[in-house]
Design a protein around this motif. Structure first.
Motif, PDB file in Angstrom:
ATOM      1  N   GLY A  16       8.976  14.633  -5.741  1.00  8.78           N
ATOM      2  CA  GLY A  16       8.091  13.468  -5.701  1.00  8.78           C
ATOM      3  C   GLY A  16       8.747  12.237  -6.295  1.00  8.78           C
ATOM      4  O   GLY A  16       8.608  11.127  -5.760  1.00  8.78           O
ATOM      5  N   LEU A  17       9.489  12.399  -7.408  1.00  6.52           N
ATOM      6  CA  LEU A  17      10.157  11.261  -8.030  1.00  6.52           C
ATOM      7  C   LEU A  17      11.303  10.755  -7.168  1.00  6.52           C
ATOM      8  O   LEU A  17      11.501   9.536  -7.022  1.00  6.52           O
ATOM      9  CB  LEU A  17      10.654  11.670  -9.415  1.00  6.52           C
ATOM     10  CG  LEU A  17      11.275  10.558 -10.273  1.00  6.52           C
ATOM     11  CD1 LEU A  17      10.280   9.439 -10.497  1.00  6.52           C
ATOM     12  CD2 LEU A  17      11.757  11.112 -11.608  1.00  6.52           C
ATOM     13  N   LEU A  18      12.065  11.682  -6.574  1.00 16.02           N
ATOM     14  CA  LEU A  18      13.181  11.265  -5.709  1.00 16.02           C
ATOM     15  C   LEU A  18      12.681  10.527  -4.473  1.00 16.02           C
ATOM     16  O   LEU A  18      13.286   9.531  -4.047  1.00 16.02           O
ATOM     17  CB  LEU A  18      14.014  12.487  -5.309  1.00 16.02           C
ATOM     18  CG  LEU A  18      14.769  13.190  -6.449  1.00 16.02           C
ATOM     19  CD1 LEU A  18      15.507  14.407  -5.912  1.00 16.02           C
ATOM     20  CD2 LEU A  18      15.729  12.239  -7.134  1.00 16.02           C
ATOM     21  N   ASP A  19      11.583  11.003  -3.873  1.00 19.38           N
ATOM     22  CA  ASP A  19      11.016  10.309  -2.708  1.00 19.38           C
ATOM     23  C   ASP A  19      10.585   8.891  -3.080  1.00 19.38           C
ATOM     24  O   ASP A  19      10.785   7.952  -2.297  1.00 19.38           O
ATOM     25  CB  ASP A  19       9.826  11.098  -2.171  1.00 19.38           C
ATOM     26  CG  ASP A  19      10.242  12.401  -1.502  1.00 19.38           C
ATOM     27  OD1 ASP A  19      11.442  12.551  -1.177  1.00 19.38           O
ATOM     28  OD2 ASP A  19       9.372  13.288  -1.335  1.00 19.38           O
ATOM     29  N   TYR A  20      10.003   8.747  -4.245  1.00 19.30           N
ATOM     30  CA  TYR A  20       9.555   7.431  -4.710  1.00 19.30           C
ATOM     31  C   TYR A  20      10.733   6.477  -4.906  1.00 19.30           C
ATOM     32  O   TYR A  20      10.719   5.327  -4.443  1.00 19.30           O
ATOM     33  CB  TYR A  20       8.771   7.602  -6.018  1.00 19.30           C
ATOM     34  CG  TYR A  20       8.568   6.344  -6.812  1.00 19.30           C
ATOM     35  CD1 TYR A  20       7.851   5.262  -6.311  1.00 19.30           C
ATOM     36  CD2 TYR A  20       9.090   6.227  -8.104  1.00 19.30           C
ATOM     37  CE1 TYR A  20       7.660   4.110  -7.051  1.00 19.30           C
ATOM     38  CE2 TYR A  20       8.900   5.092  -8.851  1.00 19.30           C
ATOM     39  CZ  TYR A  20       8.194   4.032  -8.332  1.00 19.30           C
ATOM     40  OH  TYR A  20       8.007   2.899  -9.075  1.00 19.30           O
ATOM     41  N   VAL A  21      11.802   6.966  -5.547  1.00 22.00           N
ATOM     42  CA  VAL A  21      12.977   6.126  -5.787  1.00 22.00           C
ATOM     43  C   VAL A  21      13.668   5.783  -4.472  1.00 22.00           C
ATOM     44  O   VAL A  21      14.115   4.639  -4.267  1.00 22.00           O
ATOM     45  CB  VAL A  21      13.946   6.837  -6.749  1.00 22.00           C
ATOM     46  CG1 VAL A  21      15.249   6.049  -6.896  1.00 22.00           C
ATOM     47  CG2 VAL A  21      13.297   7.021  -8.126  1.00 22.00           C
ATOM     48  N   GLU A  64       0.829  -1.203   0.000  1.00 18.29           N
ATOM     49  CA  GLU A  64       0.000   0.000   0.000  1.00 18.29           C
ATOM     50  C   GLU A  64       0.870   1.262   0.000  1.00 18.29           C
ATOM     51  O   GLU A  64       0.560   2.248  -0.682  1.00 18.29           O
ATOM     52  CB  GLU A  64      -0.911  -0.006   1.223  1.00 18.29           C
ATOM     53  CG  GLU A  64      -1.963  -1.119   1.185  1.00 18.29           C
ATOM     54  CD  GLU A  64      -2.719  -1.240   2.488  1.00 18.29           C
ATOM     55  OE1 GLU A  64      -3.880  -1.698   2.474  1.00 18.29           O
ATOM     56  OE2 GLU A  64      -2.137  -0.874   3.546  1.00 18.29           O
ATOM     57  N   ARG A  65       1.963   1.210   0.737  1.00 17.83           N
ATOM     58  CA  ARG A  65       2.833   2.366   0.795  1.00 17.83           C
ATOM     59  C   ARG A  65       3.518   2.596  -0.566  1.00 17.83           C
ATOM     60  O   ARG A  65       3.689   3.730  -1.007  1.00 17.83           O
ATOM     61  CB  ARG A  65       3.873   2.175   1.905  1.00 17.83           C
ATOM     62  CG  ARG A  65       4.459   3.478   2.434  1.00 17.83           C
ATOM     63  CD  ARG A  65       5.417   3.172   3.587  1.00 17.83           C
ATOM     64  NE  ARG A  65       4.711   2.566   4.710  1.00 17.83           N
ATOM     65  CZ  ARG A  65       4.079   3.247   5.662  1.00 17.83           C
ATOM     66  NH1 ARG A  65       4.071   4.564   5.618  1.00 17.83           N
ATOM     67  NH2 ARG A  65       3.488   2.624   6.640  1.00 17.83           N
ATOM     68  N   TYR A  66       3.926   1.513  -1.207  1.00 17.81           N
ATOM     69  CA  TYR A  66       4.562   1.633  -2.525  1.00 17.81           C
ATOM     70  C   TYR A  66       3.600   2.266  -3.537  1.00 17.81           C
ATOM     71  O   TYR A  66       3.996   3.152  -4.308  1.00 17.81           O
ATOM     72  CB  TYR A  66       5.013   0.256  -3.024  1.00 17.81           C
ATOM     73  CG  TYR A  66       5.412   0.255  -4.492  1.00 17.81           C
ATOM     74  CD1 TYR A  66       6.679   0.675  -4.882  1.00 17.81           C
ATOM     75  CD2 TYR A  66       4.517  -0.130  -5.484  1.00 17.81           C
ATOM     76  CE1 TYR A  66       7.048   0.697  -6.214  1.00 17.81           C
ATOM     77  CE2 TYR A  66       4.868  -0.104  -6.822  1.00 17.81           C
ATOM     78  CZ  TYR A  66       6.140   0.308  -7.181  1.00 17.81           C
ATOM     79  OH  TYR A  66       6.485   0.345  -8.512  1.00 17.81           O
ATOM     80  N   ILE A  67       2.354   1.835  -3.519  1.00 15.19           N
ATOM     81  CA  ILE A  67       1.372   2.377  -4.473  1.00 15.19           C
ATOM     82  C   ILE A  67       1.179   3.875  -4.251  1.00 15.19           C
ATOM     83  O   ILE A  67       1.075   4.650  -5.209  1.00 15.19           O
ATOM     84  CB  ILE A  67       0.043   1.617  -4.338  1.00 15.19           C
ATOM     85  CG1 ILE A  67       0.210   0.172  -4.821  1.00 15.19           C
ATOM     86  CG2 ILE A  67      -1.059   2.311  -5.126  1.00 15.19           C
ATOM     87  CD1 ILE A  67      -1.026  -0.694  -4.634  1.00 15.19           C
ATOM     88  N   LEU A  68       1.136   4.298  -3.007  1.00 15.89           N
ATOM     89  CA  LEU A  68       0.957   5.726  -2.718  1.00 15.89           C
ATOM     90  C   LEU A  68       2.144   6.556  -3.208  1.00 15.89           C
ATOM     91  O   LEU A  68       1.964   7.619  -3.820  1.00 15.89           O
ATOM     92  CB  LEU A  68       0.759   5.928  -1.210  1.00 15.89           C
ATOM     93  CG  LEU A  68      -0.560   5.390  -0.630  1.00 15.89           C
ATOM     94  CD1 LEU A  68      -0.555   5.509   0.892  1.00 15.89           C
ATOM     95  CD2 LEU A  68      -1.755   6.133  -1.212  1.00 15.89           C
ATOM     96  N   TYR A  69       3.357   6.081  -2.933  1.00 10.46           N
ATOM     97  CA  TYR A  69       4.549   6.794  -3.418  1.00 10.46           C
ATOM     98  C   TYR A  69       4.560   6.853  -4.945  1.00 10.46           C
ATOM     99  O   TYR A  69       4.892   7.887  -5.538  1.00 10.46           O
ATOM    100  CB  TYR A  69       5.823   6.104  -2.910  1.00 10.46           C
ATOM    101  CG  TYR A  69       6.290   6.576  -1.561  1.00 10.46           C
ATOM    102  CD1 TYR A  69       6.949   7.793  -1.413  1.00 10.46           C
ATOM    103  CD2 TYR A  69       6.089   5.798  -0.413  1.00 10.46           C
ATOM    104  CE1 TYR A  69       7.390   8.229  -0.175  1.00 10.46           C
ATOM    105  CE2 TYR A  69       6.523   6.215   0.835  1.00 10.46           C
ATOM    106  CZ  TYR A  69       7.184   7.435   0.946  1.00 10.46           C
ATOM    107  OH  TYR A  69       7.619   7.868   2.187  1.00 10.46           O
TER     108      TYR A  69
END
Length: 517
Positions: free
Chosen positions: A374-379, A298-303
């Motif tokens: 946002g992209l850096l937080d996801y990676v 769930e956390r991965y999908i949100l990021y």
């Protein structure tokens, strides 16, 4: 009668390619030559043995020579006394000549084929062909094409039309009308109060396929007949060819367009989504990420969703193309102020003439909507979760068990996620992932981020001005508004305009120069 040439001391074979020469005179019948030259006037060359030829050859040269071979070229060695070496070379030449004389053309061709076949790896060739065939058959476009063709052939069978060769333009029109019944575009009548309005209404007006969809169906039918050898032309006299290209089918499309134009049906455009809704969705995701008890899935999908939506708006890219971004194509600017993306494959990027779509994304002061952050937080989250994001697709799907798969997230997944967030917040108005592209274009036009259409085309990746003007609505936003404003400001001076028109442009009240009265 012309006697054959008698070889003298001035004649030489130096520099002659023997293999080519021998092939030309094999069988004793060279082109353009009735008889061979002779060493002696009364003794034909055909009657000489190899020993006689060996003895006579040196006497025809100006200097004593030994014949040497470099490949199959005759060279002169001058006063060379190395008789053993020369003898071996002459023997090699004689062996080559003998082999050529004893080898038929069919045997030469056979040996050549065997040599070529030994250098070709048929297994690799077949494997590569299978790989390319799978790409074709597994593509979504090919599957849609096969499904449509199956539907059309089944319709023809229901009409007792057993083969494409007996299909007529009227059968094409029947199929189009049959498909038309499944349309979703409401054709309101002149007396309907909902005329010109979009949406679903409780009225009895029929629903039809949009004219653009009808045109697409006709093009698919044209391609089906063309692929089966019927060409792209219909002969009205012999009633043969491609029935989907018949004039009566084109007239059908024209009538559909006129019908929908009279019903005030406008081309369907994606509803733009602007930064206010993107901020609302990102704020919701920020709160959810901090919630305890969330699983890694769930956390991965949100990021992922947060990074995708921010990047999609500021890039203005196609949703399907952005989903195909790979980690290797993303680069950082030298001053660390943003990221560079270079698309080489997508809906309109298929390797034609080296086309590519390169765009830059800069950091924003407002971190809540900053696409770079946002992209850096996801990676970073993926790296902490031991998901390798250094190679492969940047935005991926996740299995029910929480495993991140090496497969690109598709349009339908992001459409469902977008609708979920907007509906949950109570602000859903029919937006789709394509709304980000439209919202970016309108925002650039109104904010002055793009000074002209060409700049918007370069950033978003449009290759035609028509698409750029259509999505950005730049003419509606600027030209129509400014013209209307200036027109309203001249209302007080309308009398002067009328006077100027009558004096300089209205010639109907002038007197004829040759009028006798």
């Amino acid at each position: 009668m012309v006697l054959p040439t008698c070889l003298k001391r001035r004649h030489s074979l130096k520099g002659v390619r023997l293999v080519a020469a021998i092939k030309r005179i094999r069988g004793g019948q060279p082109q353009g030559l009735k008889e061979f030259a002779r060493f002696q006037k009364d003794n034909k060359l055909d009657n000489l043995s190899m020993d006689d030829l060996r003895q006579q050859t040196p006497t025809t040269s100006a200097n004593p020579v030994n014949v040497q071979m470099s490949g199959d070229i005759v060279q002169s060695s001058g006063d060379n006394n190395n008789n053993g070496t020369n003898k071996r070379k002459r023997d090699d030449l004689e062996d080559r000549i003998a082999n050529l004389e004893n080898t038929t053309k069919e045997e030469v061709v056979k040996n050549l084929k065997e040599k070529i076949n030994s250098d070709i790896d048929l297994e690799k060739i077949e494997g590569r062909m299978d790989e390319l065939d799978k790409r074709i058959t597994c593509s979504s476009g090919h599957k849609r094409k096969k499904s449509f063709q199956g539907s059309f052939l089944q319709f023809l069978q229901d009409l007792d039309c057993k083969h494409l060769s007996v299909c007529t333009p009227d059968d094409i029109r029947r199929f189009l009308i049959w498909k038309d019944f499944s349309g979703k575009t409401t054709i309101h009548g002149v007396h309907c109060k909902h005329l010109g309005q979009k949406g679903e209404f409780d009225c009895f007006c029929p629903k039809r396929l949009a004219s653009g969809t009808v045109e697409g169906v006709i093009n698919q039918l044209v391609n089906i007949f063309d692929d089966n050898g019927f060409g792209r032309y219909w002969d009205i006299f012999s009633k043969s060819g491609n029935p989907a290209c018949a004039p009566i089918v084109k007239e059908y499309l024209k009538l559909i367009r006129e019908e929908q134009a009279s019903a005030h049906v406008l081309p369907k455009q994606a509803k733009p989504i602007f930064l206010s809704k993107i901020k609302a969705m990102c704020s919701y995701i920020d709160r959810e990420i901090k919630s305890p008890g969330l699983s890694l899935r769930e956390r991965y999908i949100l990021y992922r969703d947060r990074a995708w939506m921010k990047l999609q708006f500021f890039a203005g890219d196609r949703a399907s193309d952005l989903s195909l971004v790979v980690a290797q194509e993303v680069k950082v600017l030298n001053d660390n102020s943003g990221l560079v993306f270079q698309h080489t494959f997508g809906k309109t990027l298929r390797g034609d003439k080296g086309k590519s779509n390169t765009f830059v994304i800069k950091k924003c002061d407002d971190l809540s909507i900053c696409p770079v952050q946002g992209l850096l937080d996801y990676v970073n989250f993926c790296q902490v979760s031991t998901v390798d994001m250094s190679v492969g697709y940047l935005f991926r799907i996740v299995s029910e068990k929480g495993r991140v798969l090496d497969k690109a997230v598709n349009y339908s997944v992001m459409y469902e996620r977008l609708r979920y967030y907007l509906s949950l917040l109570g602000i859903y108005e029919g937006e789709t992932p394509h709304s980000f592209r439209s919202g970016c274009a309108v925002t650039m036009a109104l904010s002055g981020a793009a000074e002209n259409v060409d700049q918007a085309m370069k950033h978003i990746g449009w290759f035609g001005r028509t698409s750029a003007e259509y999505y950005s609505r730049i003419h509606t936003l600027f030209d129509a508004g400014s013209i209307a404003l200036r027109l309203s400001q001249v209302a007080n001076g309308s009398e002067n305009i009328e006077t100027v028109f009558k004096e300089q442009a209205d010639y109907s009240s002038l007197v004829h120069v040759f009028n006798k009265e």
